[in-house]
Design a protein around this motif. Structure first.
Motif, PDB file in Angstrom:
ATOM      1  N   ASP A 121       0.848  -1.183   0.000  1.00  0.00           N
ATOM      2  CA  ASP A 121       0.000   0.000   0.000  1.00  0.00           C
ATOM      3  C   ASP A 121       0.889   1.240   0.000  1.00  0.00           C
ATOM      4  N   ARG A 143       4.461   0.462   0.708  1.00  0.00           N
ATOM      5  CA  ARG A 143       4.761  -0.120   2.014  1.00  0.00           C
ATOM      6  C   ARG A 143       4.019  -1.448   2.154  1.00  0.00           C
ATOM      7  N   TYR A 144       4.698  -2.413   2.809  1.00  0.00           N
ATOM      8  CA  TYR A 144       4.028  -3.672   3.139  1.00  0.00           C
ATOM      9  C   TYR A 144       2.970  -3.396   4.213  1.00  0.00           C
ATOM     10  N   ALA A 145       1.796  -4.032   4.060  1.00  0.00           N
ATOM     11  CA  ALA A 145       0.728  -3.845   5.037  1.00  0.00           C
ATOM     12  C   ALA A 145      -0.160  -5.082   5.061  1.00  0.00           C
ATOM     13  N   ARG A 202      -6.956  -3.927  13.129  1.00  0.00           N
ATOM     14  CA  ARG A 202      -5.993  -3.958  14.247  1.00  0.00           C
ATOM     15  C   ARG A 202      -4.695  -4.697  13.886  1.00  0.00           C
ATOM     16  N   PRO A 212      -0.802  -5.008  12.993  1.00  0.00           N
ATOM     17  CA  PRO A 212       0.355  -4.199  13.365  1.00  0.00           C
ATOM     18  C   PRO A 212       1.078  -3.659  12.143  1.00  0.00           C
ATOM     19  N   GLU A 213       1.997  -2.744  12.377  1.00  0.00           N
ATOM     20  CA  GLU A 213       2.883  -2.235  11.335  1.00  0.00           C
ATOM     21  C   GLU A 213       3.918  -3.316  11.013  1.00  0.00           C
ATOM     22  N   VAL A 214       4.009  -3.725   9.759  1.00  0.00           N
ATOM     23  CA  VAL A 214       4.909  -4.817   9.388  1.00  0.00           C
ATOM     24  C   VAL A 214       5.905  -4.413   8.316  1.00  0.00           C
ATOM     25  N   ASP A 215       5.880  -3.162   7.856  1.00  0.00           N
ATOM     26  CA  ASP A 215       6.701  -2.769   6.711  1.00  0.00           C
ATOM     27  C   ASP A 215       8.193  -2.986   6.986  1.00  0.00           C
ATOM     28  N   ALA A 216       8.679  -2.522   8.137  1.00  0.00           N
ATOM     29  CA  ALA A 216      10.115  -2.636   8.421  1.00  0.00           C
ATOM     30  C   ALA A 216      10.546  -4.092   8.502  1.00  0.00           C
ATOM     31  N   CYS A 270       9.081  -6.736   7.113  1.00  0.00           N
ATOM     32  CA  CYS A 270       9.003  -7.380   5.798  1.00  0.00           C
ATOM     33  C   CYS A 270      10.129  -6.920   4.881  1.00  0.00           C
ATOM     34  N   THR A 280       8.493 -10.924  12.125  1.00  0.00           N
ATOM     35  CA  THR A 280       8.460  -9.721  12.962  1.00  0.00           C
ATOM     36  C   THR A 280       9.279  -9.927  14.227  1.00  0.00           C
TER      37      THR A 280
END
Length: 390
Positions: free
Chosen positions: A116, A119-121, A126, A128-132, A134, A158
Motif C-alpha cells: 500500500d 509499504r508492506y501492510a 488492528r 500491526p505495522e509490518v513494513d520494516a 518485511c 516480525t
C-alpha cells in the motif's frame, strides 16, 4: 523462496489468486476456505489437519488467538508409550516428525500481505505495522500484487526483526551485540563462542585465519578482537553474507575481516592460514527450513567436506583447524564418537587438543518435562576440537 508460486481459491463467488510466500519452503495450499471472527477453533483445527488452509478475513488479534488455540490442540501429548521408550534415536526421529506435522498444521492459518503506497501492510483490522520487518526479510516491495503467507511465518519474521534490531549480547565480545538477520541462526548459545575466545591461538594465527560458514560473523569478530590481523569469513547464503558484513563493520571498525561468498573455503592465498575455525551443523538430519541448515546437516555432509579439505588449507608446521561440535548427535545415537574420530583420521588429521564446556541455554538448564530429548540435552557437551595435519 526462489520461484514464484500462486494460491488460487474462490471467494464471494469469484475466482481469486495471490502470490504465495513461504521462507520455510512450504508448498502453496491446494485447498483454501475463508475464515473470520466467527470461525471456531475446533473447526479450524479439523480443516488444518485435513490440509485445508484458512484465509483470515477478520480481526488480526483474533487471528493470533486462533493460532494460540490451534497450538494448544496440536501440542497435546501423544497417547501411548513415551516417545523416549524405544531409545534416544527413535525419540529424536519421532520428535522431528511431530515438529514437521506441527509446523504444517499451524502454517495453515493464512493472512494477506499487500503493498500500500510502497509499504508492506496487512489489510486486517488492528493489524500491526509490518513494513520494516518485511523489508528486512524480503527486501523492498515490488509490484507483486496481493500475497498470502502463514500467520506463523509473519509473526516469526516480525520477531526476527526485533532480534535484528536489538541484537544479542555476546560475553566474548565484552557484551557488545551481534545482530542476527532473518533466516540467519542467532548466536544465543554463547558457550561455543566462549570456546573460540579461550582456546590458545596456534603460532602464526595472528597473521591470517579463516572462519568457515560464518553465519552472523560472530566468530570472525572474536578472532579479530583477539588480535588476528586478517580474517577471511565465508558463507554461501546471501542473507548470512549480508548479516556478517553488517556485524563485522560495527564490531571490527578498524577492518581486518573480509566476508566472501564461498563453498566452505575461499580461494587460496599465497600462504595458507595457521588457523581455520568452523562451527558446522551439529546434527546429521534433514533441515525443515533455511535457518535449520545451521543445525541439521544431512549425512554430516558439511562436516565431512570440511574435514577432507582442511589439511590442504593449513600451514604444515603448527597450523590448526578448530572444529566446534556438540556431542548431542552421539548422545542421540545419530553418530558415534568412533565415527567422528574416523572422519578426522581418514582426512589426514590428528587431534592436538580439545576444550569442553556445558551448554547454559534454558532447554539444558531448566528442561521441559514434556520434551522427549530433555535427558540428552542435560547430558550434552560442546567441544572445540583442535586439529592438526597428521
Amino acid at each position: 523462496m526462489n520461484e514464484r508460486q500462486t494460491v488460487r481459491w474462490t471467494e464471494d463467488g469469484r475466482d481469486r489468486s495471490a502470490r504465495w510466500r513461504s521462507e520455510s519452503g512450504a508448498r502453496p495450499p491446494r485447498h483454501l476456505v475463508v475464515a473470520d471472527d466467527r470461525t471456531k477453533a475446533d473447526a479450524a483445527y479439523r480443516f488444518a489437519c485435513e490440509g485445508t488452509a484458512l484465509l483470515w478475513r477478520g480481526d488480526f488479534h483474533n487471528a493470533r488467538q486462533l493460532l494460540t488455540a490451534l497450538t494448544r490442540r496440536v501440542d497435546r501429548p501423544p497417547r501411548g508409550r513415551p516417545e523416549e521408550a524405544d531409545g534416544p534415536a527413535a525419540a529424536f526421529h519421532r520428535h522431528r516428525a511431530r515438529q514437521a506435522q506441527r509446523a504444517r498444521i499451524l502454517g495453515m492459518l493464512l493472512v494477506p500481505l499487500d503493498v500500500d503506497d510502497g509499504r508492506y501492510a496487512v489489510p486486517l483490522r488492528r493489524a500491526p505495522e509490518v513494513d520494516a520487518a518485511c523489508r528486512d526479510a524480503y527486501g523492498p516491495p515490488g509490484d507483486d500484487g496481493p500475497t498470502l503467507l502463514s500467520l506463523r511465518e509473519l509473526l516469526g519474521l516480525t520477531g526476527a526483526y526485533e532480534w535484528h534490531r536489538k541484537g544479542v549480547p555476546v560475553s566474548a565480545l565484552g557484551g557488545d551485540r551481534v545482530h542476527p538477520c532473518f533466516g540467519v541462526f542467532s548466536p544465543v548459545r554463547g558457550e561455543y563462542v566462549d570456546l573460540v575466545a579461550e582456546a590458545p591461538l596456534p603460532p602464526g594465527a595472528t597473521r591470517l585465519a579463516y572462519d568457515v560458514g560464518t553465519g552472523t560473523g560472530v566468530l570472525s569478530a572474536v578472532l579479530a578482537r583477539r588480535g588476528v590481523r586478517r580474517v577471511v569469513a565465508t558463507d554461501q547464503d546471501p542473507r548470512a553474507l549480508a548479516c556478517a558484513r553488517e556485524n563485522v563493520r560495527r564490531l571490527v571498525p578498524a577492518g581486518g575481516v573480509e566476508v566472501v561468498e564461498a563453498d566452505l573455503f575461499p580461494e587460496r592465498p599465497a600462504a595458507p592460514p595457521s588457523l581455520v575455525v568452523c562451527n558446522p551443523p551439529w546434527l546429521p538430519a534433514k533441515p525443515a527450513s533455511a535457518v535449520e541448515r545451521a543445525v541439521y546437516d544431512p549425512g554430516s555432509a558439511m562436516l565431512r567436506a570440511f574435514l577432507r579439505a582442511l589439511p590442504g588449507h593449513l600451514t604444515p608446521d603448527g597450523g590448526e583447524g578448530w572444529l566446534i561440535l556438540s556431542d548431542l548427535a552421539e548422545i542421540l545415537g545419530l553418530r558415534t564418537r568412533d565415527e567422528l574420530l574416523g572422519l578426522i583420521g581418514d582426512a589426514g588429521l590428528r587431534v592436538v587438543g580439545r576444550l569442553d564446556t556445558r551448554p547454559v541455554h534454558r532447554r539444558a538448564t531448566t528442561p521441559d518435562p514434556d520434551d522427549p530429548l530433555r535427558a540428552a540435552r542435560a547430558a550434552e557437551v560442546t567441544s572445540l576440537w583442535r586439529l592438526g595435519r597428521a
